[in-house]
Every structure is written in structure tokens, then in C-alpha cells.
Scaffold this motif. Sequence first.
Motif, PDB file in Angstrom:
ATOM      1  N   ALA A   1       0.840  -1.203   0.000  1.00 54.53           N
ATOM      2  CA  ALA A   1       0.000   0.000   0.000  1.00 54.53           C
ATOM      3  C   ALA A   1       0.874   1.252   0.000  1.00 54.53           C
ATOM      4  O   ALA A   1       0.585   2.226  -0.708  1.00 54.53           O
ATOM      5  CB  ALA A   1      -0.929  -0.019   1.214  1.00 54.53           C
ATOM      6  N   ALA A   2       1.971   1.229   0.780  1.00 51.16           N
ATOM      7  CA  ALA A   2       2.876   2.387   0.825  1.00 51.16           C
ATOM      8  C   ALA A   2       3.554   2.597  -0.527  1.00 51.16           C
ATOM      9  O   ALA A   2       3.697   3.730  -0.997  1.00 51.16           O
ATOM     10  CB  ALA A   2       3.919   2.177   1.922  1.00 51.16           C
ATOM     11  N   LEU A   3       3.950   1.495  -1.169  1.00 48.47           N
ATOM     12  CA  LEU A   3       4.580   1.595  -2.489  1.00 48.47           C
ATOM     13  C   LEU A   3       3.601   2.163  -3.514  1.00 48.47           C
ATOM     14  O   LEU A   3       3.976   2.967  -4.366  1.00 48.47           O
ATOM     15  CB  LEU A   3       5.042   0.209  -2.953  1.00 48.47           C
ATOM     16  N   ILE A   4       2.363   1.723  -3.404  1.00 53.02           N
ATOM     17  CA  ILE A   4       1.359   2.196  -4.362  1.00 53.02           C
ATOM     18  C   ILE A   4       1.208   3.710  -4.267  1.00 53.02           C
ATOM     19  O   ILE A   4       1.113   4.404  -5.281  1.00 53.02           O
ATOM     20  CB  ILE A   4       0.014   1.466  -4.139  1.00 53.02           C
ATOM     21  N   THR A   5       1.235   4.226  -3.055  1.00 58.62           N
ATOM     22  CA  THR A   5       1.142   5.678  -2.879  1.00 58.62           C
ATOM     23  C   THR A   5       2.300   6.370  -3.606  1.00 58.62           C
ATOM     24  O   THR A   5       2.096   7.362  -4.315  1.00 58.62           O
ATOM     25  CB  THR A   5       1.171   6.022  -1.373  1.00 58.62           C
ATOM     26  N   VAL A   6       3.513   5.820  -3.450  1.00 65.05           N
ATOM     27  CA  VAL A   6       4.680   6.416  -4.111  1.00 65.05           C
ATOM     28  C   VAL A   6       4.542   6.315  -5.634  1.00 65.05           C
ATOM     29  O   VAL A   6       4.772   7.279  -6.367  1.00 65.05           O
ATOM     30  CB  VAL A   6       5.982   5.720  -3.644  1.00 65.05           C
ATOM     31  N   TRP A   7       4.148   5.148  -6.104  1.00 66.84           N
ATOM     32  CA  TRP A   7       4.006   4.978  -7.558  1.00 66.84           C
ATOM     33  C   TRP A   7       2.958   5.931  -8.128  1.00 66.84           C
ATOM     34  O   TRP A   7       3.144   6.482  -9.208  1.00 66.84           O
ATOM     35  CB  TRP A   7       3.629   3.518  -7.881  1.00 66.84           C
ATOM     36  N   ARG A   8       1.859   6.104  -7.410  1.00 63.22           N
ATOM     37  CA  ARG A   8       0.820   7.021  -7.892  1.00 63.22           C
ATOM     38  C   ARG A   8       1.350   8.444  -7.950  1.00 63.22           C
ATOM     39  O   ARG A   8       1.059   9.177  -8.885  1.00 63.22           O
ATOM     40  CB  ARG A   8      -0.436   6.946  -6.998  1.00 63.22           C
TER      41      ARG A   8
END
Length: 329
Positions: free
Chosen positions: A77-84
Amino acid sequence: MGQQEFTINPAQLAAAVRRGERPALARALNLMDNRRPDAREQAAALIALLQQDLTGDSGHLIGMTGPPGAGKSTLSAALITVWRQRGLRVGVLAVDPSSPISGGALLGDRLRMKTSADDDGVFVRSLACRGEFGGLSAEVWPMSLVMLAAFDVVMLETVGVGQREIDVSRMCDTTCFVAQPGSGDSVQFLKAGILEVPHVLVVNKEDMGAVARRTLSELGNALGRTHTDGNWQVPVLSASATNGTGIDALADALAEHHAILVADNQLQQRRQNYQARWILKRLQEEFGSHGINRLGGEQEVLQLAVAGNQSLFEQFEAYRHRLLNVNIQ
Ligand SMILES: Nc1nc2c(ncn2[C@@H]2O[C@H](COP(=O)(O)OP(=O)(O)OP(=O)(O)O)[C@@H](O)[C@H]2O)c(=O)[nH]1
Ligand SMILES: [Mg+2]
């Protein structure tokens, strides 16, 4: 599901999948999971269209593995925030562990919390685990291809270490192992050779302090400086998914590995190898080693499958027909 699914036009469905439209994605993923002969035909046509567009640098399939509770879902979930934030569109295939409180459903909840409900750039699909011997089930690879056609980054999250970890690493462009501080498990896995597979290691929960630092240095030492995969030196990173520290560096490391694969022209090669192994495994399931021998043995099947430029199911069906015809004679 139902009748409607079998009247769709594969070209239209492929176009809608490429645009990342949710109903189309859901339908395409269901199609990969449907064994009825008419659905199999539709799936084959769809995959053939989608694979035409997958080039040597398109998409990044990342496997997240690690022991239960290490924080894979929170980290995802944290990675997804960065990718977004980086403008990337993200798809997630969460292979659900048996535990009812963890896995895909929880990841889905976290995502709903962290990303806005109408963010079209994130799509999560949970899969029940039906793989034999703890491995990944057959649909995961075709489903990954569907997701790769729609998203910049596709994450495959699984729990556990063992056959499934190995299956993930035989399917993903980049495999990331999430270690739990203080468990000692990771070093044991390393000794068992299972940690040979990941391209990126991350000790999560660095907010736990000394115990996390110790695990980090143990893993670093156990891995040694010699652990490389081609031009890639496997990094051992530290992060805290809940505090959001180390996430950018983790995203950078994953992106660097992808860049190296692309620069070395390895991405396409790797996916062709994975496809060949998928075909071999499915043929083994259906026809046994006897069937494989009739085709000239494992190596022959793998070599032909790698050399061939047909799409996944076209190749698979061509072999099946050869075996079915041989069996009739
Ligand atoms: N202190 C701390 N706790 C964390 C961190 N990341 C995750 N956790 C906690 O660890 C527990 C497990 O996290 P999950 O993300 O569900 O772990 P998982 O690896 O996906 O678990 P499974 O899917 O069951 O294998 C939860 O209680 C999280 O809140 C972290 O960075 N620091
Ligand atoms: Mg999880």
C-alpha cells in the motif's frame, strides 16, 4: 459471468483492458479462470491480442513475497502511494493466504483507506489460493499478462516462503522479499537457498529499532557482497511501511532493476522463459511426463516454446493438439 461473457468481442475487450476499464479487467480476469471450452477460446484470442502489445520494456511485474505478517500488504500500500505520486498506474494481484484476517482483502481495505475511491490508477484483485503443493495456481500467469497490458506496475503479492516463493520468482520480472525483524527465519531461508531468488530484499518495520537493524546486518552478511544476478547487485534495504520511511528508496531499487532488465534486453527474454515453463507445467499436469517425452522431452519443449513467437494459449493449444492426435493413433 453468465451468457454475456461468451458473446464479447475479444478486440473490444482487449481495447477496454488496455484503457484499464474496471469492468473489462474484471471480465478478462474471470475469463482466464474459466475452463469451459468456449471461454478458453475467448481467453486465447484475448491473450493473443494483448501479447502483441507487450514489448521489451512494457510493464513491470513485481512479486512481493515473505513470511506471514512481515508487512507485505502494508508495504504494498505504501509503495502504491509512491508509484501514484510518480504518475504510474498500478495493478495488484493478491494471492490470498488461508488466514481470513490478512492478504488480499486486507490490502483492499488499506487501499481504500489510502487512495481515493475513484482513483482509476489502482486496481486490486484478490485470488483464492488453489495452487497445488502450495505453489501458485495456473491462472496467475495469464492474469498477470492481462494486468500488464493495463498497468505500468503490476504487483503480485503472496504469503509464505517455499514453493510459492519460487513460483513467484519464476513469473515476475522483479522479486522482492520482505523480511520480518528478529524472526531469524530469513537467515534460515537464505541458507536453504530460497533467498537466492529475490532481486531486492527489504527488512520492514525499521521503527522497531535495534532488532530491525540486527536483522538487516544479518541478512546483509548472510547474503554477502557477491550475490548478483547478471549485472544486478541485490540490495538489502530497510523500511517502515507504517511510518512511510525507506519506501522511496525501495521504489527506486525496484525501478532500477527493471531498467537493467530493459537495458540488457532481458525483460522479453525472461517473460518468454516464464511462458515456456508455464506451458511445460500445464502439459505435465494434463499429459504427465509420458506426454512430455512424446514431445521430445522437457528441454525440447522449453526450447521450442522459447523460440516460438505465438501467444501463450496458441502455443499451449498447439502442443495439446499434437499430444491428443498422437494419443488417438
Ligand atoms: N511496527 C510496524 N508494524 C508494521 C509495519 N508494517 C506492517 N506492520 C504491522 O504488521 C502486521 C502485519 O502486516 P501485513 O501488512 O498484514 O503483513 P503481511 O505480510 O501482508 O501479512 P500476511 O498477508 O498475513 O502474510 C500488521 O499488524 C501491520 O500493522 C511497520 O513498518 N512497522
Ligand atoms: Mg498480506
